[in-house]
Design a protein around this motif. Structure first.
Motif, PDB file in Angstrom:
ATOM      1  N   GLU A 210       0.823  -1.209   0.000  1.00 19.26           N
ATOM      2  CA  GLU A 210       0.000   0.000   0.000  1.00 19.26           C
ATOM      3  C   GLU A 210       0.857   1.259   0.000  1.00 19.26           C
ATOM      4  OE1 GLU A 210      -1.278   0.786   4.536  1.00 19.26           O
ATOM      5  OE2 GLU A 210      -1.764  -1.240   3.824  1.00 19.26           O
ATOM      6  N   LEU A 211       0.233   2.357  -0.415  1.00 18.21           N
ATOM      7  CA  LEU A 211       0.844   3.686  -0.408  1.00 18.21           C
ATOM      8  C   LEU A 211      -0.073   4.642   0.330  1.00 18.21           C
ATOM      9  CD1 LEU A 211       1.850   3.991  -4.181  1.00 18.21           C
ATOM     10  CD2 LEU A 211       3.360   3.348  -2.286  1.00 18.21           C
ATOM     11  N   LEU A 212       0.516   5.618   1.019  1.00 21.29           N
ATOM     12  CA  LEU A 212      -0.246   6.661   1.707  1.00 21.29           C
ATOM     13  C   LEU A 212       0.257   8.012   1.225  1.00 21.29           C
ATOM     14  CD1 LEU A 212      -2.229   7.662   3.885  1.00 21.29           C
ATOM     15  CD2 LEU A 212      -0.367   7.441   5.546  1.00 21.29           C
ATOM     16  N   THR A 213      -0.641   8.844   0.695  1.00 12.39           N
ATOM     17  CA  THR A 213      -0.247  10.146   0.166  1.00 12.39           C
ATOM     18  C   THR A 213      -0.410  11.238   1.220  1.00 12.39           C
ATOM     19  OG1 THR A 213      -2.472  10.678  -0.679  1.00 12.39           O
ATOM     20  CG2 THR A 213      -1.009   9.406  -2.117  1.00 12.39           C
ATOM     21  N   HIS A 214       0.434  12.264   1.106  1.00 11.46           N
ATOM     22  CA  HIS A 214       0.393  13.413   2.012  1.00 11.46           C
ATOM     23  C   HIS A 214       0.457  14.674   1.151  1.00 11.46           C
ATOM     24  CE1 HIS A 214       1.484  10.500   5.184  1.00 11.46           C
ATOM     25  NE2 HIS A 214       2.343  10.035   4.292  1.00 11.46           N
ATOM     26  N   SER A 215      -0.659  15.368   1.006  1.00  9.03           N
ATOM     27  CA  SER A 215      -0.679  16.589   0.215  1.00  9.03           C
ATOM     28  C   SER A 215      -1.018  17.774   1.086  1.00  9.03           C
ATOM     29  CB  SER A 215      -1.675  16.446  -0.945  1.00  9.03           C
ATOM     30  OG  SER A 215      -3.002  16.302  -0.445  1.00  9.03           O
ATOM     31  N   GLY A 216      -1.117  18.957   0.491  1.00 13.32           N
ATOM     32  CA  GLY A 216      -1.329  20.165   1.284  1.00 13.32           C
ATOM     33  C   GLY A 216      -0.083  20.590   2.019  1.00 13.32           C
ATOM     34  N   LEU A 217       1.093  20.148   1.546  1.00 12.13           N
ATOM     35  CA  LEU A 217       2.368  20.438   2.207  1.00 12.13           C
ATOM     36  C   LEU A 217       3.083  21.599   1.518  1.00 12.13           C
ATOM     37  CD1 LEU A 217       3.737  16.794   2.558  1.00 12.13           C
ATOM     38  CD2 LEU A 217       2.352  18.080   4.221  1.00 12.13           C
ATOM     39  N   GLU A 218       3.774  22.394   2.305  1.00  6.16           N
ATOM     40  CA  GLU A 218       4.641  23.406   1.741  1.00  6.16           C
ATOM     41  C   GLU A 218       5.969  22.757   1.333  1.00  6.16           C
ATOM     42  OE1 GLU A 218       3.895  26.390   0.993  1.00  6.16           O
ATOM     43  OE2 GLU A 218       1.930  26.508   1.982  1.00  6.16           O
ATOM     44  N   GLU A 219       6.576  23.278   0.321  1.00  4.81           N
ATOM     45  CA  GLU A 219       7.855  22.769  -0.150  1.00  4.81           C
ATOM     46  C   GLU A 219       8.945  23.012   0.895  1.00  4.81           C
ATOM     47  OE1 GLU A 219      11.154  24.099  -3.456  1.00  4.81           O
ATOM     48  OE2 GLU A 219       9.025  24.344  -3.943  1.00  4.81           O
ATOM     49  N   PRO A 220       9.754  22.007   1.223  1.00  5.89           N
ATOM     50  CA  PRO A 220      10.848  22.223   2.192  1.00  5.89           C
ATOM     51  C   PRO A 220      11.812  23.297   1.676  1.00  5.89           C
ATOM     52  CG  PRO A 220      10.503  19.885   1.794  1.00  5.89           C
ATOM     53  CD  PRO A 220       9.675  20.605   0.779  1.00  5.89           C
ATOM     54  N   GLU A 221      12.386  24.043   2.583  1.00 11.62           N
ATOM     55  CA  GLU A 221      13.337  25.087   2.195  1.00 11.62           C
ATOM     56  C   GLU A 221      14.613  24.477   1.611  1.00 11.62           C
ATOM     57  OE1 GLU A 221      14.127  27.694   5.416  1.00 11.62           O
ATOM     58  OE2 GLU A 221      12.037  28.305   5.675  1.00 11.62           O
ATOM     59  N   GLY A 222      15.189  25.179   0.676  1.00  8.08           N
ATOM     60  CA  GLY A 222      16.487  24.784   0.161  1.00  8.08           C
ATOM     61  C   GLY A 222      16.466  23.903  -1.081  1.00  8.08           C
ATOM     62  N   LEU A 223      15.261  23.453  -1.515  1.00  6.05           N
ATOM     63  CA  LEU A 223      15.205  22.634  -2.709  1.00  6.05           C
ATOM     64  C   LEU A 223      15.339  23.530  -3.938  1.00  6.05           C
ATOM     65  CD1 LEU A 223      12.332  20.103  -1.941  1.00  6.05           C
ATOM     66  CD2 LEU A 223      14.792  19.877  -1.511  1.00  6.05           C
TER      67      LEU A 223
END
Length: 224
Positions: A210-223
């Motif tokens: 199985e897979l679990l998705t996580h959305s609604g996230l801000e992009e981590p700094e430094g990418l």
């Protein structure tokens, strides 16, 4: 007869469904027009759920359509609601948002799967194809303890990843970049270049666990 059974077993393990399709079934996807679109503005936190209307009959959604589990036998395709958005031959499901621009980030918990694909695909991609095998999809694939980047059925090995519990996906639409991200020490592991010409959907292929998705996230700094 034995050869036929062997082929059926092999294709089923590969995520294909060998049950015949009803005559007259649409061959190309025509997703409904009344769907949500991501604004595409830089820094927006994309939120999506998995779209049951696209899910292959071997995939079950749970946790309010944020997670998906693979069942080898799956459901009889004739018992699944027939619509042109559903994947017919491959264990694939799309997210329910269409992305037309901007920079977006989401994460996926992968620790309970040993074979999957994560990335994006054109909303109008053929439902007879698998993500990564055509020019309409861009994915990171994990199988046989190895990572690869895939598009147009071209496979490029991705090294120095291992098997983390969770990974990130970073999409920069205008730059034509899809990146696999280390979530423990946020950094880009590998980037796929593409030419994005239409609405894209988060895309997932699953042949184990199985897979679990996580959305609604801000992009981590430094990418980058």
């Amino acid at each position: 007869m034995a050869a036929h059974l062997g082929l059926a077993r092999l294709c089923r393990l590969a995520g294909r469904n060998l049950c015949p399709r009803p005559a007259g079934r649409a061959q190309e996807a025509s997703p409904a027009a009344a769907r949500c679109y991501a604004s595409g503005s830089a820094g927006s936190a994309l939120q999506f759920r998995l779209d049951e209307r696209t899910a292959h009959s071997s995939l079950d959604l749970f946790k309010k359509d944020t997670a998906v589990i693979y069942r080898m036998l799956g459901l009889d395709p004739s018992r699944v609601q027939d619509n042109p958005e559903r994947f017919r031959d491959w264990a694939v499901v799309f997210g329910n948002e269409k992305i037309t621009g901007g920079r977006h980030y989401w994460e996926v918990t992968v620790r309970k799967s040993q074979e999957f694909r994560l990335g994006v695909a054109e909303a109008l991609m053929s439902r007879d194809d698998c993500v990564g095998t055509n020019a309409s999809s861009w994915v990171f694939s994990y199988g046989q303890r190895r990572w690869s980047a895939m598009t147009s059925n071209k496979v490029v090995p991705v090294t120095l990843v291992g098997k983390p519990d969770r990974v990130g996906i970073l999409l920069d639409y205008e730059a034509g970049r899809l990146a696999l991200v280390d979530t423990d020490d946020p950094k880009v592991i590998h980037t796929i270049k593409g030419r994005f010409r239409g609405p894209l959907c988060p895309a997932f292929g699953l042949w184990s666990g199985e897979l679990l998705t996580h959305s609604g996230l801000e992009e981590p700094e430094g990418l980058k």
